[in-house]
Scaffold this motif. Structure first.
Motif: not given
Length: 103
Positions: A6, A9-10, A12-13, A17, A22
Motif C-alpha cells: 500500500r 494512502l488516502s 481517510s486511510e 491508521a 481528518r
C-alpha cells in the motif's frame, strides 16, 4: 500505514491508521508534503525517499556500531579471519589474519 503493498494512502486511510481526525491528518500531511517527506499521488499520499533520512538518524542515535564492534572484534580474534565492515576510513576496511581490528 504505508507499505510495499500500500504505497499510496488516502487522507481517510492515514487518518484512520493514525487515529486522527481528518482535518488533523490533512494538516500533518500538508506539512509533511511541504517538508518533502510525502508527495501527493493518485488521489492520496506516498512517502518520498527523504523519509530515509529520519530512519538513518534514528539508527545513528542508537549507537548500534558501538554495541556490535566488541562482538565483531571477538569473532575476528576467534576465527583469525580478516574483518570486512564499514569503517571511518571508507565503505569497507579489511585487516589480515592476526592483525588488530582498526576503525
Amino acid at each position: 500505514m504505508f507499505s510495499a503493498d500500500r504505497p499510496v494512502l488516502s487522507l481517510s486511510e492515514v487518518a484512520g491508521a493514525a487515529e486522527l481526525a481528518r482535518p488533523t491528518a490533512r494538516r500533518l500531511l500538508l506539512t509533511l508534503e511541504e517538508l518533502g517527506y510525502v508527495a501527493a499521488a493518485d488521489g492520496g499520499y506516498r512517502l518520498t525517499p527523504k523519509v530515509l533520512s529520519l530512519g538513518m538518524a534514528y539508527i545513528g542515535s542508537l549507537g548500534l556500531w558501538d554495541i556490535a564492534r566488541p562482538h565483531l572484534e571477538a569473532l575476528v580474534a576467534r576465527t583469525g579471519s580478516p574483518r570486512r565492515w564499514p569503517s571511518s576510513t571508507g565503505p569497507t576496511s579489511s585487516t589480515s589474519p592476526g592483525s588488530p581490528c582498526r576503525s
